[in-house]
Motif scaffolding. Structure first.
Motif, mmCIF file in Angstrom:
data_model
loop_
_atom_site.group_PDB
_atom_site.id
_atom_site.type_symbol
_atom_site.label_atom_id
_atom_site.label_comp_id
_atom_site.label_asym_id
_atom_site.label_seq_id
_atom_site.Cartn_x
_atom_site.Cartn_y
_atom_site.Cartn_z
ATOM 1 N N SER A 174 -12.192 72.948 17.296
ATOM 2 C CA SER A 174 -12.815 72.656 16.008
ATOM 3 C C SER A 174 -14.285 72.330 16.201
ATOM 4 O O SER A 174 -14.635 71.480 17.004
ATOM 5 C CB SER A 174 -12.117 71.479 15.322
ATOM 6 N N PHE A 221 -14.376 74.889 5.033
ATOM 7 C CA PHE A 221 -13.880 75.145 6.381
ATOM 8 C C PHE A 221 -13.626 76.633 6.560
ATOM 9 O O PHE A 221 -13.444 77.390 5.610
ATOM 10 C CB PHE A 221 -12.623 74.336 6.708
ATOM 11 N N ARG A 223 -11.391 79.271 9.291
ATOM 12 C CA ARG A 223 -10.474 79.457 10.427
ATOM 13 C C ARG A 223 -10.605 80.903 10.905
ATOM 14 O O ARG A 223 -10.456 81.842 10.116
ATOM 15 C CB ARG A 223 -9.024 79.166 10.047
ATOM 16 N N ASN A 230 -3.526 74.648 17.411
ATOM 17 C CA ASN A 230 -4.374 73.577 16.896
ATOM 18 C C ASN A 230 -4.280 73.530 15.368
ATOM 19 O O ASN A 230 -4.598 74.508 14.696
ATOM 20 C CB ASN A 230 -5.825 73.814 17.339
ATOM 21 N N TYR A 232 -6.123 71.957 13.326
ATOM 22 C CA TYR A 232 -7.442 71.893 12.711
ATOM 23 C C TYR A 232 -8.042 73.296 12.619
ATOM 24 O O TYR A 232 -7.687 74.196 13.380
ATOM 25 C CB TYR A 232 -8.370 70.986 13.524
ATOM 26 N N HIS A 233 -8.971 73.469 11.683
ATOM 27 C CA HIS A 233 -9.614 74.768 11.502
ATOM 28 C C HIS A 233 -10.727 74.964 12.526
ATOM 29 O O HIS A 233 -11.129 74.024 13.222
ATOM 30 C CB HIS A 233 -10.149 74.886 10.083
ATOM 31 N N THR A 234 -11.232 76.192 12.612
ATOM 32 C CA THR A 234 -12.260 76.498 13.610
ATOM 33 C C THR A 234 -13.557 75.760 13.330
ATOM 34 O O THR A 234 -14.222 75.282 14.250
ATOM 35 C CB THR A 234 -12.542 78.014 13.642
ATOM 36 N N TYR A 236 -15.866 73.178 10.386
ATOM 37 C CA TYR A 236 -16.020 72.368 9.180
ATOM 38 C C TYR A 236 -17.507 72.136 8.946
ATOM 39 O O TYR A 236 -18.286 72.005 9.899
ATOM 40 C CB TYR A 236 -15.321 71.012 9.342
ATOM 41 N N ILE A 248 -11.776 66.566 11.361
ATOM 42 C CA ILE A 248 -11.884 67.409 12.540
ATOM 43 C C ILE A 248 -11.494 66.711 13.823
ATOM 44 O O ILE A 248 -11.359 65.504 13.899
ATOM 45 C CB ILE A 248 -13.337 67.913 12.719
#
Length: 256
Positions: A174, A221, A223, A230, A232-234, A236, A248
Protein backbone atom coordinates in the motif's frame (compact mmCIF):
# COMPACT_ATOMS: atom_id res chain seq x y z
CA UNK A 1 13.39 -25.09 -23.04
CA UNK A 2 15.28 -23.40 -20.21
CA UNK A 3 18.52 -25.14 -21.24
CA UNK A 4 17.99 -24.11 -24.86
CA UNK A 5 17.46 -20.49 -23.82
CA UNK A 6 20.61 -20.48 -21.67
CA UNK A 7 22.63 -21.95 -24.53
CA UNK A 8 21.33 -19.31 -26.95
CA UNK A 9 22.26 -16.59 -24.47
CA UNK A 10 25.77 -18.05 -24.10
CA UNK A 11 26.30 -18.23 -27.87
CA UNK A 12 25.01 -14.69 -28.46
CA UNK A 13 27.19 -13.29 -25.68
CA UNK A 14 30.24 -15.07 -27.07
CA UNK A 15 29.54 -13.78 -30.56
CA UNK A 16 29.12 -10.20 -29.33
CA UNK A 17 32.36 -10.39 -27.38
CA UNK A 18 34.37 -11.75 -30.32
CA UNK A 19 32.90 -9.84 -33.29
CA UNK A 20 33.78 -6.38 -34.50
CA UNK A 21 30.96 -4.18 -35.77
CA UNK A 22 32.54 -2.01 -38.46
CA UNK A 23 30.19 -0.19 -40.78
CA UNK A 24 26.49 0.54 -40.43
CA UNK A 25 25.34 -2.87 -41.70
CA UNK A 26 27.49 -4.69 -39.16
CA UNK A 27 26.30 -2.34 -36.42
CA UNK A 28 22.71 -3.03 -37.42
CA UNK A 29 23.29 -6.80 -37.13
CA UNK A 30 24.99 -6.31 -33.77
CA UNK A 31 22.00 -4.32 -32.48
CA UNK A 32 19.66 -7.10 -33.64
CA UNK A 33 21.71 -9.59 -31.59
CA UNK A 34 21.70 -7.35 -28.51
CA UNK A 35 17.92 -6.99 -28.80
CA UNK A 36 17.53 -10.78 -29.06
CA UNK A 37 19.67 -11.16 -25.94
CA UNK A 38 17.35 -8.74 -24.12
CA UNK A 39 14.38 -10.91 -25.09
CA UNK A 40 16.05 -14.13 -23.91
CA UNK A 41 17.22 -12.57 -20.64
CA UNK A 42 13.69 -11.33 -19.88
CA UNK A 43 12.07 -14.72 -20.47
CA UNK A 44 11.64 -16.94 -17.44
CA UNK A 45 11.98 -14.14 -14.87
CA UNK A 46 9.22 -13.68 -12.30
CA UNK A 47 7.50 -10.36 -11.61
CA UNK A 48 9.57 -10.02 -8.43
CA UNK A 49 12.83 -10.74 -10.27
CA UNK A 50 12.01 -8.21 -12.98
CA UNK A 51 11.78 -5.51 -10.29
CA UNK A 52 15.13 -6.50 -8.81
CA UNK A 53 18.26 -4.73 -10.08
CA UNK A 54 20.62 -7.52 -9.01
CA UNK A 55 18.51 -10.23 -10.69
CA UNK A 56 18.43 -8.13 -13.89
CA UNK A 57 22.01 -6.90 -13.90
CA UNK A 58 22.92 -8.60 -17.21
CA UNK A 59 19.59 -7.63 -18.78
CA UNK A 60 20.13 -4.00 -17.85
CA UNK A 61 23.70 -4.08 -19.14
CA UNK A 62 22.55 -5.15 -22.59
CA UNK A 63 19.54 -2.83 -22.56
CA UNK A 64 21.83 0.10 -21.76
CA UNK A 65 24.23 -1.07 -24.47
CA UNK A 66 21.34 -1.08 -26.94
CA UNK A 67 20.24 2.42 -25.87
CA UNK A 68 23.71 3.87 -26.34
CA UNK A 69 24.55 2.10 -29.61
CA UNK A 70 21.02 2.32 -31.00
CA UNK A 71 20.82 6.07 -30.42
CA UNK A 72 24.12 6.59 -32.29
CA UNK A 73 22.97 4.30 -35.12
CA UNK A 74 19.71 6.22 -35.64
CA UNK A 75 21.61 9.51 -35.77
CA UNK A 76 24.13 8.20 -38.33
CA UNK A 77 22.22 5.79 -40.58
CA UNK A 78 20.43 6.86 -43.79
CA UNK A 79 18.56 3.55 -44.11
CA UNK A 80 15.02 4.49 -43.12
CA UNK A 81 13.83 0.89 -42.74
CA UNK A 82 16.68 0.10 -40.35
CA UNK A 83 16.21 3.36 -38.46
CA UNK A 84 12.50 2.68 -37.89
CA UNK A 85 13.17 -0.85 -36.66
CA UNK A 86 15.96 0.24 -34.30
CA UNK A 87 13.81 3.12 -32.99
CA UNK A 88 11.04 0.64 -32.12
CA UNK A 89 13.53 -1.63 -30.35
CA UNK A 90 15.06 1.40 -28.63
CA UNK A 91 11.67 2.14 -27.07
CA UNK A 92 11.55 -1.50 -25.93
CA UNK A 93 14.97 -1.12 -24.27
CA UNK A 94 13.70 1.86 -22.28
CA UNK A 95 10.58 -0.11 -21.36
CA UNK A 96 12.70 -3.08 -20.23
CA UNK A 97 14.79 -0.87 -17.93
CA UNK A 98 11.79 1.22 -16.83
CA UNK A 99 10.76 -1.36 -14.24
CA UNK A 100 13.94 -0.71 -12.28
CA UNK A 101 15.15 2.69 -13.48
CA UNK A 102 12.94 5.70 -12.77
CA UNK A 103 14.47 7.91 -15.46
CA UNK A 104 14.05 5.22 -18.13
CA UNK A 105 10.43 4.86 -17.00
CA UNK A 106 9.83 8.61 -17.43
CA UNK A 107 11.25 8.51 -20.96
CA UNK A 108 9.40 5.32 -21.92
CA UNK A 109 5.91 6.49 -20.88
CA UNK A 110 6.26 9.67 -22.98
CA UNK A 111 7.93 8.04 -25.99
CA UNK A 112 4.85 8.40 -28.20
CA UNK A 113 4.25 12.05 -27.30
CA UNK A 114 5.41 15.06 -29.36
CA UNK A 115 8.29 16.90 -27.70
CA UNK A 116 6.19 19.86 -26.57
CA UNK A 117 3.81 17.45 -24.75
CA UNK A 118 6.53 15.64 -22.81
CA UNK A 119 6.84 16.43 -19.12
CA UNK A 120 10.33 15.09 -18.43
CA UNK A 121 12.31 15.65 -21.63
CA UNK A 122 11.70 19.39 -21.75
CA UNK A 123 12.54 19.75 -18.03
CA UNK A 124 15.39 17.24 -17.86
CA UNK A 125 18.07 19.84 -17.13
CA UNK A 126 16.16 20.91 -14.00
CA UNK A 127 14.66 17.59 -12.89
CA UNK A 128 17.41 15.03 -13.53
CA UNK A 129 19.17 15.59 -10.20
CA UNK A 130 15.86 15.01 -8.39
CA UNK A 131 15.20 11.90 -10.47
CA UNK A 132 18.55 10.46 -9.37
CA UNK A 133 17.77 11.23 -5.72
CA UNK A 134 14.30 9.65 -6.01
CA UNK A 135 15.90 6.55 -7.54
CA UNK A 136 18.18 6.31 -4.50
CA UNK A 137 15.14 6.60 -2.25
CA UNK A 138 13.40 3.69 -3.98
CA UNK A 139 16.63 1.65 -4.02
CA UNK A 140 16.84 1.99 -0.23
CA UNK A 141 19.94 4.20 -0.16
CA UNK A 142 17.88 6.82 1.71
CA UNK A 143 15.28 6.30 4.41
CA UNK A 144 13.67 9.63 3.53
CA UNK A 145 14.04 12.48 1.07
CA UNK A 146 12.90 16.10 1.05
CA UNK A 147 12.88 18.23 -2.11
CA UNK A 148 12.37 21.98 -1.80
CA UNK A 149 12.21 24.25 -4.85
CA UNK A 150 10.34 27.33 -6.15
CA UNK A 151 6.81 26.97 -7.55
CA UNK A 152 6.30 25.69 -11.13
CA UNK A 153 9.59 23.81 -11.30
CA UNK A 154 7.91 20.43 -11.76
CA UNK A 155 7.95 19.09 -8.18
CA UNK A 156 4.31 18.01 -8.14
CA UNK A 157 4.43 16.46 -11.60
CA UNK A 158 7.62 14.56 -10.83
CA UNK A 159 6.32 13.47 -7.42
CA UNK A 160 3.12 12.19 -9.04
CA UNK A 161 5.03 10.15 -11.62
CA UNK A 162 7.39 8.79 -8.96
CA UNK A 163 4.42 7.73 -6.84
CA UNK A 164 2.82 5.99 -9.83
CA UNK A 165 6.09 4.17 -10.55
CA UNK A 166 6.22 2.97 -6.92
CA UNK A 167 2.61 1.79 -7.19
CA UNK A 168 3.44 -0.20 -10.30
CA UNK A 169 6.54 -1.71 -8.70
CA UNK A 170 4.66 -2.63 -5.50
CA UNK A 171 1.04 -3.43 -6.42
CA UNK A 172 0.90 -5.93 -3.55
CA UNK A 173 1.65 -3.29 -0.92
CA UNK A 174 0.00 0.00 0.00
CA UNK A 175 1.34 3.38 -1.07
CA UNK A 176 0.13 6.57 0.58
CA UNK A 177 0.10 9.98 -1.12
CA UNK A 178 -0.35 12.93 1.23
CA UNK A 179 -0.63 16.53 0.08
CA UNK A 180 -1.77 19.89 1.46
CA UNK A 181 -5.50 19.63 0.73
CA UNK A 182 -8.12 17.00 -0.11
CA UNK A 183 -8.75 18.81 -3.41
CA UNK A 184 -5.11 18.41 -4.41
CA UNK A 185 -5.17 14.75 -3.37
CA UNK A 186 -8.19 14.20 -5.64
CA UNK A 187 -6.40 15.91 -8.52
CA UNK A 188 -3.35 13.64 -8.15
CA UNK A 189 -5.66 10.60 -7.90
CA UNK A 190 -7.30 11.58 -11.21
CA UNK A 191 -3.97 12.42 -12.86
CA UNK A 192 -2.59 8.97 -12.05
CA UNK A 193 -5.74 7.22 -13.27
CA UNK A 194 -5.53 9.18 -16.53
CA UNK A 195 -1.89 8.19 -16.99
CA UNK A 196 -2.52 4.52 -16.18
CA UNK A 197 -5.42 4.37 -18.63
CA UNK A 198 -3.70 6.34 -21.42
CA UNK A 199 -2.87 3.79 -24.12
CA UNK A 200 -0.23 6.06 -25.64
CA UNK A 201 1.90 5.60 -22.51
CA UNK A 202 1.97 1.80 -22.96
CA UNK A 203 2.23 1.24 -19.20
CA UNK A 204 1.45 -2.48 -19.52
CA UNK A 205 4.42 -2.89 -21.88
CA UNK A 206 6.59 -2.01 -18.88
CA UNK A 207 4.45 -3.55 -16.12
CA UNK A 208 2.16 -6.24 -17.63
CA UNK A 209 0.00 -6.19 -14.48
CA UNK A 210 -0.12 -2.41 -14.40
CA UNK A 211 -3.82 -1.95 -14.90
CA UNK A 212 -6.58 -0.86 -12.56
CA UNK A 213 -8.92 -3.50 -11.16
CA UNK A 214 -10.70 -1.18 -8.72
CA UNK A 215 -10.91 2.57 -8.09
CA UNK A 216 -13.05 4.82 -5.94
CA UNK A 217 -13.25 8.59 -6.40
CA UNK A 218 -15.04 9.14 -3.08
CA UNK A 219 -12.43 7.34 -1.00
CA UNK A 220 -9.57 8.15 -3.39
CA UNK A 221 -8.01 4.71 -3.69
CA UNK A 222 -6.69 2.61 -6.56
CA UNK A 223 -6.12 -1.14 -6.64
CA UNK A 224 -3.86 -2.60 -9.31
CA UNK A 225 -3.75 -6.25 -10.35
CA UNK A 226 -1.81 -8.29 -7.82
CA UNK A 227 -1.58 -11.88 -6.61
CA UNK A 228 -1.27 -10.67 -3.02
CA UNK A 229 -3.92 -11.26 -0.36
CA UNK A 230 -3.22 -7.82 1.14
CA UNK A 231 -6.66 -6.43 2.10
CA UNK A 232 -5.43 -2.86 1.61
CA UNK A 233 -5.51 -1.18 -1.80
CA UNK A 234 -2.43 -0.34 -3.85
CA UNK A 235 -2.65 3.42 -3.33
CA UNK A 236 -4.50 5.94 -1.19
CA UNK A 237 -4.60 9.72 -1.67
CA UNK A 238 -5.31 12.10 1.22
CA UNK A 239 -5.06 15.74 2.08
CA UNK A 240 -3.59 16.67 5.46
CA UNK A 241 -7.00 18.19 6.18
CA UNK A 242 -8.72 14.82 5.58
CA UNK A 243 -9.28 11.63 7.55
CA UNK A 244 -6.39 9.15 7.40
CA UNK A 245 -7.54 6.75 10.09
CA UNK A 246 -7.48 3.04 9.17
CA UNK A 247 -6.63 3.93 5.59
CA UNK A 248 -3.42 2.13 4.92
CA UNK A 249 -0.43 0.09 5.75
CA UNK A 250 1.73 2.49 3.80
CA UNK A 251 5.22 2.06 2.39
CA UNK A 252 5.54 5.33 0.49
CA UNK A 253 4.60 8.80 1.63
CA UNK A 254 4.88 11.78 -0.74
CA UNK A 255 4.02 15.20 0.67
CA UNK A 256 3.78 18.09 -1.79
Amino acid sequence: MQEDRIEKIRLLEAHLESSRAEGLEARYERLSQIHLLMVYLTQGKSERELNDKEACRELDRYAMMFIEEGTRFINESNNQVHRVKIAKQLKEAYQVMGRRDFEKFLIAIEWNFPMDMKFYDIRQMVLREWVIELQRLEDGTYKGLSISAPPRTGKTGLGTMFFMWCMLRHPDRSCFFVTHTAAMASKVYNDIINMLEDGKREITSIFPNGYIVQKNAEQNFIRLKSDSSNPYHTAYFRGIDGNMARSIRGIVVVIL
